[in-house]
Design a protein around this motif. Sequence first.
Motif, PDB file in Angstrom:
ATOM      1  N   ALA A   1       0.820  -1.219   0.000  1.00 46.92           N
ATOM      2  CA  ALA A   1       0.000   0.000   0.000  1.00 46.92           C
ATOM      3  C   ALA A   1       0.851   1.264   0.000  1.00 46.92           C
ATOM      4  N   ALA A   2       2.148   1.134  -0.138  1.00 43.66           N
ATOM      5  CA  ALA A   2       3.053   2.281  -0.055  1.00 43.66           C
ATOM      6  C   ALA A   2       2.710   3.350  -1.089  1.00 43.66           C
ATOM      7  N   ASP A   3       2.714   4.583  -0.629  1.00 42.58           N
ATOM      8  CA  ASP A   3       2.569   5.741  -1.505  1.00 42.58           C
ATOM      9  C   ASP A   3       3.868   6.532  -1.401  1.00 42.58           C
ATOM     10  N   VAL A   4       4.579   6.648  -2.507  1.00 42.71           N
ATOM     11  CA  VAL A   4       5.867   7.352  -2.499  1.00 42.71           C
ATOM     12  C   VAL A   4       5.789   8.665  -3.270  1.00 42.71           C
ATOM     13  N   SER A   5       4.590   9.126  -3.547  1.00 43.40           N
ATOM     14  CA  SER A   5       4.433  10.346  -4.340  1.00 43.40           C
ATOM     15  C   SER A   5       4.822  11.615  -3.582  1.00 43.40           C
ATOM     16  N   GLY A   6       4.804  11.560  -2.256  1.00 41.23           N
ATOM     17  CA  GLY A   6       5.034  12.772  -1.486  1.00 41.23           C
ATOM     18  C   GLY A   6       6.464  12.996  -1.028  1.00 41.23           C
ATOM     19  N   GLY A   7       7.354  12.113  -1.304  1.00 40.56           N
ATOM     20  CA  GLY A   7       8.726  12.294  -0.846  1.00 40.56           C
ATOM     21  C   GLY A   7       9.456  10.974  -0.862  1.00 40.56           C
ATOM     22  N   ASN A   8      10.492  10.903  -0.046  1.00 41.08           N
ATOM     23  CA  ASN A   8      11.342   9.718  -0.048  1.00 41.08           C
ATOM     24  C   ASN A   8      10.987   8.702   1.021  1.00 41.08           C
ATOM     25  N   ARG A   9      10.102   9.071   1.924  1.00 41.52           N
ATOM     26  CA  ARG A   9       9.646   8.118   2.933  1.00 41.52           C
ATOM     27  C   ARG A   9       8.239   7.665   2.565  1.00 41.52           C
ATOM     28  N   PRO A  10       8.024   6.358   2.351  1.00 40.84           N
ATOM     29  CA  PRO A  10       6.697   5.901   1.948  1.00 40.84           C
ATOM     30  C   PRO A  10       5.650   6.155   3.024  1.00 40.84           C
ATOM     31  N   SER A  11       4.440   6.444   2.560  1.00 45.87           N
ATOM     32  CA  SER A  11       3.286   6.537   3.440  1.00 45.87           C
ATOM     33  C   SER A  11       2.473   5.268   3.255  1.00 45.87           C
ATOM     34  N   PHE A  12       2.000   4.722   4.352  1.00 44.58           N
ATOM     35  CA  PHE A  12       1.192   3.512   4.297  1.00 44.58           C
ATOM     36  C   PHE A  12      -0.241   3.787   4.737  1.00 44.58           C
ATOM     37  N   SER A  13      -0.665   5.036   4.616  1.00 46.46           N
ATOM     38  CA  SER A  13      -1.999   5.433   5.095  1.00 46.46           C
ATOM     39  C   SER A  13      -3.117   4.758   4.321  1.00 46.46           C
ATOM     40  N   GLY A  14      -2.851   4.228   3.139  1.00 48.42           N
ATOM     41  CA  GLY A  14      -3.875   3.542   2.366  1.00 48.42           C
ATOM     42  C   GLY A  14      -4.131   2.117   2.820  1.00 48.42           C
ATOM     43  N   ALA A  15      -3.223   1.588   3.634  1.00 49.73           N
ATOM     44  CA  ALA A  15      -3.401   0.220   4.134  1.00 49.73           C
ATOM     45  C   ALA A  15      -4.566   0.174   5.124  1.00 49.73           C
ATOM     46  N   ALA A  16      -5.221  -0.962   5.172  1.00 57.02           N
ATOM     47  CA  ALA A  16      -6.289  -1.143   6.151  1.00 57.02           C
ATOM     48  C   ALA A  16      -5.705  -1.033   7.558  1.00 57.02           C
ATOM     49  N   ALA A  17      -6.520  -0.585   8.504  1.00 54.48           N
ATOM     50  CA  ALA A  17      -6.090  -0.577   9.904  1.00 54.48           C
ATOM     51  C   ALA A  17      -5.709  -2.003  10.301  1.00 54.48           C
ATOM     52  N   SER A  18      -4.809  -2.124  11.262  1.00 54.03           N
ATOM     53  CA  SER A  18      -4.244  -3.421  11.620  1.00 54.03           C
ATOM     54  C   SER A  18      -5.290  -4.492  11.891  1.00 54.03           C
ATOM     55  N   GLU A  19      -6.286  -4.180  12.700  1.00 51.84           N
ATOM     56  CA  GLU A  19      -7.322  -5.172  13.029  1.00 51.84           C
ATOM     57  C   GLU A  19      -8.079  -5.635  11.790  1.00 51.84           C
TER      58      GLU A  19
END
Length: 148
Positions: free
Chosen positions: A82-100
Motif C-alpha cells: 500500500a506504499a505511496d511514495v508520491s510525497g517524498g522519499n519516505r513511503p506513506s502507508f496510510s492507504g493500508a487497512a487498519a491493523s485489526e
Amino acid sequence: MKAVLQRVREARVEVEGAVIGQIGQGLLVLLCAEQGDTDAVADRLLAKVLKLRIFADDAGKMNRSVQDVGGGLLVVSQFTLAADVSGGNRPSFSGAAASEEGRRLYDYFVAQARAAHPVVQAGQFAADMQVHLVNDGPVTIPMAMSAA
C-alpha cells in the motif's frame, strides 16, 4: 486489495528461524488489505488468483492455472504494497487497512483459499518474516481489486 503473485518452483516463509509455511511449485501471494476492502473484494481476488493462467501447458504457453497444475499457494501478508511514495522519499502507508481489519481480511482470504484449494500455507500477520523463493520464469504479476 493488492497482491503480487510470483510463480515459484518452491517458496517458504520463516519467523524467528522456524519455517511456518512452505510449498513446492505454485504461487507466492504477497497480500495487502487496503482501506475500504471487504470480504467480497477478497473473494474476487482469490477467484482471480486461482484461475489466472500463468503456468505453461504442453506447448510451453501460459495456459494453465495453479489449480490446473495442482500447485500450492503460500499467502504472506505485506502491508507495504500500500506504499505511496508520491510525497517524498519516505513511503506513506496510510492507504493500508487498519491493523485489526487487515488481519481480519488476511485471515478471511487464507480461510477461503483453504476451503477452495487443497494446498495452502500462510505467513504470520504482522510478524518479521523472511520469505525465500525460487521464482519460476521469472513470472511476477501485480494485481489490484477494489470494491468498485
